[in-house]
Motif scaffolding. Structure first.
Motif: not given
Length: 107
Positions: A29-37
Motif C-alpha cells: 500500500v502507498f499512501y499520502r495525506k490528501n487534505d480532504l475530509p
C-alpha cells in the motif's frame, strides 16, 4: 459511507511520488495525506498477474473487502493498494485477513 475511488492517473502518481509504503506478503500500500475530509482509495493489479478475468475478479474482491472494512483506514488520506502475484491464489477470507493486517499496520 461514501465511496471515493482514485480514478485518474495523476492521482495515482501523486500517491506513488510521496513514497510512503507499507505492506505484507500479498499487498503493498502507498499512501499520502490528501487534505480532504474523506479517504480515497485505488487498486492496482499489473498485467503480469493472470489474464483480464483473473485481475477483474481480484479487483472486485478487493473492492468488497474495502467496503466491509471501510472504518479501518484513516480519513484524510489517499491509498493505493498494489496486488502481488501471490494474492491470486488466496481465498476470499485470506485476502480479507491480509487487507485487515495492512490496515492495522497503517494505524
Amino acid at each position: 459511507m461514501r465511496d471515493c475511488y482514485l480514478k485518474k492517473n495523476i492521482d495515482f502518481q501523486r500517491v506513488y511520488k510521496k513514497r510512503n509504503i507499507n505492506g505484507n506478503r500479498h499487498i503493498t500500500v502507498f499512501y499520502r495525506k490528501n487534505d480532504l475530509p474523506t479517504k480515497r482509495v485505488g487498486f492496482t493489479i499489473t498485467k503480469k498477474i493472470g489474464n483480464a478475468v483473473v485481475r477483474n475478479k481480484l479487483k472486485r474482491r478487493l473492492r468488497e473487502i474495502y467496503k466491509s472494512n471501510f472504518d479501518l483506514l484513516k480519513d484524510g488520506y489517499d491509498y493505493v493498494f498494489v496486488m502481488k502475484k501471490s494474492a491470486v491464489d488466496l481465498s476470499y477470507q485470506d485476502l480479507n485477513n491480509s487487507f485487515v493486517h495492512i490496515c492495522k499496520k497503517l494505524r
